[in-house]
Design a protein around this motif. Structure first.
Motif, short mmCIF file in Angstrom:
data_model
loop_
_atom_site.label_atom_id
_atom_site.label_comp_id
_atom_site.label_asym_id
_atom_site.label_seq_id
_atom_site.Cartn_x
_atom_site.Cartn_y
_atom_site.Cartn_z
N PRO A 1 5.97 3.34 12.33
CA PRO A 1 4.74 3.86 13.06
C PRO A 1 3.40 2.79 13.03
O PRO A 1 2.64 2.96 14.04
N LEU A 2 3.44 2.04 11.98
CA LEU A 2 2.34 1.01 11.96
C LEU A 2 2.52 0.00 12.91
O LEU A 2 1.61 -0.17 13.68
N ARG B 1 -7.89 -8.87 6.38
CA ARG B 1 -9.22 -8.10 6.99
C ARG B 1 -10.46 -8.49 7.13
O ARG B 1 -11.11 -8.53 8.04
N ALA C 1 -3.97 4.52 4.82
CA ALA C 1 -4.71 3.33 5.13
C ALA C 1 -6.05 3.65 6.16
O ALA C 1 -7.12 3.31 5.91
N LEU C 2 -5.89 4.59 7.09
CA LEU C 2 -6.61 5.03 7.92
C LEU C 2 -7.71 5.97 7.27
O LEU C 2 -8.82 5.61 7.57
N PHE D 1 -1.80 11.07 13.88
CA PHE D 1 -0.72 11.06 12.47
C PHE D 1 -0.81 12.42 11.76
O PHE D 1 0.26 13.02 11.26
N LEU E 1 -3.16 -3.66 6.32
CA LEU E 1 -1.98 -2.86 5.55
C LEU E 1 -0.62 -3.53 5.71
O LEU E 1 0.04 -3.44 4.94
N ALA F 1 -8.01 -2.78 9.70
CA ALA F 1 -7.26 -2.00 8.78
C ALA F 1 -5.65 -2.08 8.73
O ALA F 1 -4.92 -2.04 8.03
N LEU F 2 -5.29 -1.60 9.97
CA LEU F 2 -3.89 -1.78 10.37
C LEU F 2 -2.98 -3.06 9.84
O LEU F 2 -2.14 -3.25 9.21
N ASN G 1 7.30 -1.12 9.03
CA ASN G 1 6.83 0.15 9.11
C ASN G 1 6.79 0.51 10.64
O ASN G 1 5.53 0.28 11.36
N LEU H 1 -9.91 3.76 5.35
CA LEU H 1 -10.87 3.09 5.96
C LEU H 1 -12.12 4.02 6.43
O LEU H 1 -13.19 3.67 6.42
N GLN I 1 6.62 6.35 5.78
CA GLN I 1 6.18 5.43 6.51
C GLN I 1 4.81 5.82 7.05
O GLN I 1 3.67 5.15 7.27
N ASN I 2 4.82 7.12 7.75
CA ASN I 2 3.66 7.79 8.47
C ASN I 2 2.58 7.93 7.55
O ASN I 2 1.22 7.62 7.53
N LEU J 1 2.16 -4.50 3.10
CA LEU J 1 3.33 -4.09 2.94
C LEU J 1 4.42 -5.26 3.17
O LEU J 1 5.44 -5.40 2.71
N ARG K 1 1.61 14.76 13.43
CA ARG K 1 2.83 14.46 13.11
C ARG K 1 3.53 14.66 11.73
O ARG K 1 4.50 15.20 11.54
N ILE L 1 1.78 6.60 4.60
CA ILE L 1 1.52 5.31 4.27
C ILE L 1 0.32 4.78 5.05
O ILE L 1 -0.75 4.20 4.81
N VAL L 2 0.61 5.04 6.38
CA VAL L 2 -0.47 4.24 7.43
C VAL L 2 -1.68 5.34 7.52
O VAL L 2 -2.85 4.92 7.37
N ARG M 1 -6.92 6.37 -0.98
CA ARG M 1 -5.75 5.79 -0.85
C ARG M 1 -5.06 6.26 -1.91
O ARG M 1 -3.83 6.47 -1.91
#
Lengths: 243, 243
Positions: free
Chosen positions: A162-163, A215, B103-104, B170, A107, A103-104, A160, B107, B96-97, A111, B173, B99-100, B215
């Motif tokens: 954090p990503l 993916r 995705a998490l 996350f 993403l 998933a990461l 990104n 998922l 940015q955080n 991006l 944060r 956005i991640v 999402r």
DNA sequence: TTTAGCATTTTGGCATTCCAAAACTCCAAT
DNA sequence: ATTGGAGTTTTGGAATGCCAAAATGCTAAA
């Protein structure tokens, strides 16, 4: 409200050295990561803080902090009685990690398409070409390294932080498993095809397709890793392998 | 090869207490998280290890380790000169955080659909009902808490430990930013509609739809948070706010 | 008033030390 | 051969002290 130096980030005089000077903690953490990845510290091994500190030539204080960091990264685990040992994830845990990693990366690919430069695409493509060209000549380790670098480059292109950071941690956690898995030559053709699909989608800057390709690629990794580790596990069952 | 106790996980005699006994490090880390979330330790605040350790009634040794953990969580940052301070992410970092995190959660929703129980779905739906019913009666904090719990429940239902863990980080944060954002009542109707869509998809165990709904919901959060924090930022510009 | 520079204080990094708990050893009882 | 347990060793948790570097305060020169 008055006194504020706040000129924190001026040129240090030395080029490219504005980072906090290296502490023993960081050095130790890096060294430990290396020792674990190279299996110099094998999975499941119990760690004696004193011995390890002595081996690294530092005291327990910074070592303990380094271990704390590695614990957060999932490379070190503490037993119920607080004794540290090298993490030894079970197959199903590795699988779960791979799923998140998928998933990461998906993403990241998505991006990246929005902001990746031609040069960056070229770099990714170059990795892919090297992997393909060297398929039968490169050592497993070299192939593996190129594969990692290619994925890394895509994630970096996402811009990104954090990503990138999270991906890095999952990568460290999964390094050994993925390396072992990559030793198996089977499924090689499929992997190469998947790589081609990724580069292709990325070149077109097709976010949806890139995401999907990554993916799918990681889903394959789940299957392959499972296969590889199951065989490996059976092989080891014949020995008296301590867990 | 021979001596192995390996009866690590037997009943301790005490019910539900098989975890490593709490160390000062853990206690301190939890306490610090709380202090930061409650803004008792405000964003950007410089931390004196000695003072904080004294305030917590412990020595610097465990406190430093706790700070190391919080640093990994992104709640504490170290300056170039290695002085710790409470993280104060800029708007673009928060974005940015988020956005991640999107995705998490997407998922998580997808995975959850494959294994979520009726009872768990009911729990999520119950949260949603409470949010909706109390929209005009609950305090912002209570609404916010319910919102968090609902998301949390979905992630838990994914049964993926690394995912749950990463999401938790996350969440910590982003807690403050999301809380501030939730104070704004605008966009409330849309949020409720999105929640309904999530619960609906989840009830049908439609992985694709659930993932998409989450999402989309997080994408809205990006927008809302951005709006909220921009206004807040402007408001603060009028004061002589130290950063 | 501003600034340059010196003296003082504060700060985090790290080594050392003590301690209670866990792990291990070894021997006797079964 | 296996088990029980007492005694010893090893282990990580935590406090403390020292040090160099950074931050701060203060004075005097411009």
């Amino acid at each position: 409200m008055s006194k504020k130096t706040d000129i924190t980030d001026l040129d240090t005089g030395e080029l490219a050295l504005a980072r906090p000077r290296a502490t023993l903690v960081e050095v130790a953490a890096d060294k430990l990561r290396e020792l674990i990845l190279l299996e110099k510290l094998p999975a499941g091994a119990h760690i004696s803080e004193r011995d390890l500190a002595a081996a690294l030539g530092i005291s327990r204080t910074p070592l303990t902090r380094a271990l704390t960091i590695l614990e957060q990264d999932g490379l070190i685990e503490y037993s119920v009685t607080r004794r540290p040992q090298v993490a030894n994830p079970r197959l199903d845990e590795i699988e779960q990690n791979l799923i998140v990693m998928g998933a990461l990366e998906a993403l990241a690919g998505e991006l990246a398409c929005a902001c990746i430069t031609d040069a960056e695409i070229e770099q990714v493509a170059e990795y892919q070409r090297q992997i393909e060209a060297g398929d039968s000549t490169l050592s497993p380790l070299e192939s593996f390294r190129l594969d990692m670098q290619m994925h890394e480059a895509i994630v970096q292109a996402s811009r990104n932080a954090p990503l990138i950071d999270t991906h890095l941690k999952f990568n460290a956690r999964l390094w050994r498993a993925r390396f072992q898995s990559s030793q198996r030559r089977s499924g090689r053709g499929q992997t190469l095809a998947e790589h081609r699909a990724i580069v292709d989608a990325l070149t077109r800057r097709d976010a949806k397709a890139t995401s999907e390709a990554l993916r799918h690629h990681l889903a394959s990794a789940v299957t392959n890793t499972k296969k590889a580790l199951q065989e490996d596990g059976k092989a080891k069952d014949r020995n008296t392998e301590t867990e």
